[in-house]
Design a protein around this motif. Structure first.
Motif, PDB file in Angstrom:
ATOM      1  N   SER A 121       0.830  -1.212   0.000  1.00 50.16           N
ATOM      2  CA  SER A 121       0.000   0.000   0.000  1.00 50.16           C
ATOM      3  C   SER A 121       0.864   1.262   0.000  1.00 50.16           C
ATOM      4  O   SER A 121       0.593   2.211  -0.731  1.00 50.16           O
ATOM      5  CB  SER A 121      -0.966  -0.003   1.188  1.00 50.16           C
ATOM      6  OG  SER A 121      -0.279  -0.109   2.417  1.00 50.16           O
ATOM      7  N   LEU A 177      -6.128 -10.830  -6.699  1.00 50.24           N
ATOM      8  CA  LEU A 177      -6.321  -9.398  -6.886  1.00 50.24           C
ATOM      9  C   LEU A 177      -7.661  -9.113  -7.558  1.00 50.24           C
ATOM     10  O   LEU A 177      -7.980  -9.698  -8.600  1.00 50.24           O
ATOM     11  CB  LEU A 177      -5.196  -8.809  -7.747  1.00 50.24           C
ATOM     12  CG  LEU A 177      -3.752  -9.133  -7.355  1.00 50.24           C
ATOM     13  CD1 LEU A 177      -2.785  -8.388  -8.263  1.00 50.24           C
ATOM     14  CD2 LEU A 177      -3.495  -8.812  -5.896  1.00 50.24           C
ATOM     15  N   MET A 229      -8.078  -3.467  -8.293  1.00 51.21           N
ATOM     16  CA  MET A 229      -6.672  -3.336  -7.935  1.00 51.21           C
ATOM     17  C   MET A 229      -5.781  -3.534  -9.143  1.00 51.21           C
ATOM     18  O   MET A 229      -4.772  -2.837  -9.306  1.00 51.21           O
ATOM     19  CB  MET A 229      -6.295  -4.321  -6.832  1.00 51.21           C
ATOM     20  CG  MET A 229      -4.840  -4.178  -6.413  1.00 51.21           C
ATOM     21  SD  MET A 229      -4.362  -5.141  -4.989  1.00 51.21           S
ATOM     22  CE  MET A 229      -2.647  -4.588  -4.829  1.00 51.21           C
ATOM     23  N   ASN A 270      -6.663  -6.140  -1.225  1.00 52.31           N
ATOM     24  CA  ASN A 270      -7.540  -5.376  -2.111  1.00 52.31           C
ATOM     25  C   ASN A 270      -8.159  -4.180  -1.405  1.00 52.31           C
ATOM     26  O   ASN A 270      -8.347  -3.119  -2.017  1.00 52.31           O
ATOM     27  CB  ASN A 270      -8.623  -6.301  -2.667  1.00 52.31           C
ATOM     28  CG  ASN A 270      -8.046  -7.327  -3.623  1.00 52.31           C
ATOM     29  OD1 ASN A 270      -7.513  -6.987  -4.661  1.00 52.31           O
ATOM     30  ND2 ASN A 270      -8.131  -8.601  -3.262  1.00 52.31           N
ATOM     31  N   ALA A 299      -5.651  -1.468  -1.372  1.00 53.01           N
ATOM     32  CA  ALA A 299      -5.576  -0.798  -2.670  1.00 53.01           C
ATOM     33  C   ALA A 299      -6.695   0.222  -2.842  1.00 53.01           C
ATOM     34  O   ALA A 299      -6.475   1.315  -3.392  1.00 53.01           O
ATOM     35  CB  ALA A 299      -5.630  -1.829  -3.793  1.00 53.01           C
ATOM     36  N   SER A 300      -7.891  -0.098  -2.363  1.00 59.21           N
ATOM     37  CA  SER A 300      -8.987   0.876  -2.504  1.00 59.21           C
ATOM     38  C   SER A 300      -8.765   2.082  -1.600  1.00 59.21           C
ATOM     39  O   SER A 300      -9.114   3.213  -1.963  1.00 59.21           O
ATOM     40  CB  SER A 300     -10.343   0.218  -2.233  1.00 59.21           C
ATOM     41  OG  SER A 300     -10.459  -0.258  -0.919  1.00 59.21           O
ATOM     42  N   SER A 345      -6.341   4.190  -3.556  1.00 65.89           N
ATOM     43  CA  SER A 345      -7.020   4.885  -4.642  1.00 65.89           C
ATOM     44  C   SER A 345      -7.764   6.116  -4.122  1.00 65.89           C
ATOM     45  O   SER A 345      -7.688   7.203  -4.716  1.00 65.89           O
ATOM     46  CB  SER A 345      -8.006   3.934  -5.330  1.00 65.89           C
ATOM     47  OG  SER A 345      -8.736   4.605  -6.341  1.00 65.89           O
ATOM     48  N   TYR A 388     -15.030   1.079  -6.750  1.00 62.15           N
ATOM     49  CA  TYR A 388     -14.421   2.172  -5.983  1.00 62.15           C
ATOM     50  C   TYR A 388     -15.344   3.385  -6.069  1.00 62.15           C
ATOM     51  O   TYR A 388     -15.881   3.703  -7.142  1.00 62.15           O
ATOM     52  CB  TYR A 388     -13.066   2.559  -6.579  1.00 62.15           C
ATOM     53  CG  TYR A 388     -11.950   1.553  -6.382  1.00 62.15           C
ATOM     54  CD1 TYR A 388     -12.178   0.315  -5.790  1.00 62.15           C
ATOM     55  CD2 TYR A 388     -10.659   1.854  -6.787  1.00 62.15           C
ATOM     56  CE1 TYR A 388     -11.155  -0.595  -5.606  1.00 62.15           C
ATOM     57  CE2 TYR A 388      -9.618   0.938  -6.621  1.00 62.15           C
ATOM     58  CZ  TYR A 388      -9.873  -0.289  -6.033  1.00 62.15           C
ATOM     59  OH  TYR A 388      -8.851  -1.193  -5.850  1.00 62.15           O
TER      60      TYR A 388
END
Length: 394
Positions: free
Chosen positions: A13, A48, A52, A300, A303-304, A307, A390
């Motif tokens: 991350s 993933l 992602m 995951n 990752a969000s 983002s 997302y």
């Protein structure tokens, strides 16, 4: 030293956030207490979500992933002696997942950061965060025996569950939600061909099992074990025999075994800290939330978070939209709690709990039968597994 964003932790991350910011021209420094070899030695997740995968491509690190990653259109649920395939692609209008190890994601991001000339300060001891509620936060640490300081606009806490970032927030400013499960996953990594082309999640009266892979020649298998179990009590032979017992016959018969190259037991917990922000400090990934691995959501979710923070910071630096900073936690937590729910549900449905009697086992099997016997049930599983969308930052 001075930068715009100080990132604590060089796991995936922290590296992903740093890579995205670097490409956008936003200065950042990563501060990490371990060395690169340690970071790359950790064996973690490998499934993933499509969101992602797209974010990694946006960060410019999708080449090897697209070449070596295994795109999966579905997965199998095994229970009551049968296997039921969840067709992800069909049930989610074309969405899929990709099998690509977290270690490989980290390696790609490290190489990209080195190529871009990004600054990562490894072996940083006694990291401390200061003045988080002011517009001039800073980070101090000791490195190579010298005291150092990084002044910044914002701090991204990407240093995991045990890191300093969340611990820097006063206890009365956080609300913690937690559930610790009374079992763990015994995982084995082996250079053997996968027993199945797609992942298999198995519910069995003796406990849960998972058949996964890292490549066409390297497999990752898990069996549920008691929280008190010790990895040294599990020989390879004992592990393979137990795994075979928990799989449907047609899978057990074609399972190819071999010497383990890594074996470990991971405890399971659900954890959320709210809010995910304190002043100019933003928590990402395991620093803010933990999910049991049953739903393949931990990496995951990180990752969000990345983002969301990245898109907010883009608008802050390009448009002066500092008002968006206060929305970070709210946006992230909506997705976090939905992933927590799915991971808890999958865990509850597939594992044997200490109080699981014959009745409870039949209820689990019946619930599985109900969900896979319904188009709506299959679609619910599929849309959660491939990852919910997302949320836009506007």
């Amino acid at each position: 030293m001075k930068t715009q964003v100080a990132i604590i932790g060089s796991g995936p991350s922290g590296l992903l956030l740093g890579q995205l910011l670097q490409r956008a021209g936003i200065a950042n420094i990563i501060i990490e207490r371990k060395d690169p070899a340690y970071i790359l030695s950790r064996i973690r997740a490998g499934v993933l979500e499509q969101g992602m995968v797209e974010l990694l491509r946006e960060a410019g690190v999708g080449a090897r992933l697209d070449e070596e990653g295994l795109v999966h259109d579905g997965f199998e649920l095994a229970f009551d002696g049968r296997c039921e395939r969840i067709d992800l692609k069909h049930l989610t209008q074309g969405k899929t997942v990709m099998v690509y190890g977290q270690t490989e994601v980290t390696r790609d991001l490290m190489q990209a950061r080195d190529a871009a000339g990004g600054t990562t300060l490894y072996d940083a001891d006694d990291v401390q965060l200061h003045d988080l509620k002011t517009d001039r936060p800073y980070v101090t640490f000791t490195r190579n025996g010298e005291s150092q300081r990084v002044d910044c606009d914002y701090i991204a806490g990407c240093d995991g569950f045990h890191g300093v970032s969340r611990q820097s927030i006063p206890a009365d400013s956080l609300k913690v939600f937690e559930r610790v499960y009374p079992f763990g996953w015994l995982g084995v990594l082996a250079d053997t061909p996968p027993v199945n082309e797609e992942l298999v999640y198995a519910n069995h009266p003796r406990g849960f099992a998972l058949c996964s892979m890292r490549s066409p020649t390297r497999t990752r298998y898990y069996v549920q074990v008691g929280a008190e179990e010790k990895v040294e009590d599990w020989s390879d032979e004992r592990f393979w025999n137990e795994l075979k017992t928990r799989l449907p016959n047609h899978l057990a018969e074609r399972l190819i075994t071999g010497p383990s190259i890594e074996k470990s037991i991971a405890p399971l917990r659900s954890f959320v800290a709210e809010p995910m922000q304190y002043g100019q400090l933003f928590l990402l990934g395991d620093a803010a939330h933990i999910v049991p691995p049953t739903g393949a959501k931990g990496l995951n979710l990180a990752a969000s978070d990345v983002s969301t923070l990245y898109r907010i910071l883009l608008k802050v630096y390009r448009e002066g939209r500092t008002d968006l900073l206060q929305r970070y936690s709210q946006i992230c937590l909506r997705r976090v709690w939905k992933a927590e729910r799915f991971s808890w549900w999958m865990t509850s449905l597939l594992h044997k709990f200490p109080d699981t009697d014959d009745f409870s086992q039949r209820i689990q099997q019946t619930e599985l039968d109900y969900y896979v016997g319904s188009q709506a049930g299959r679609q619910t599983i599929a849309e959660n597994y491939v990852g919910l969308p997302y949320e836009a930052v506007e």
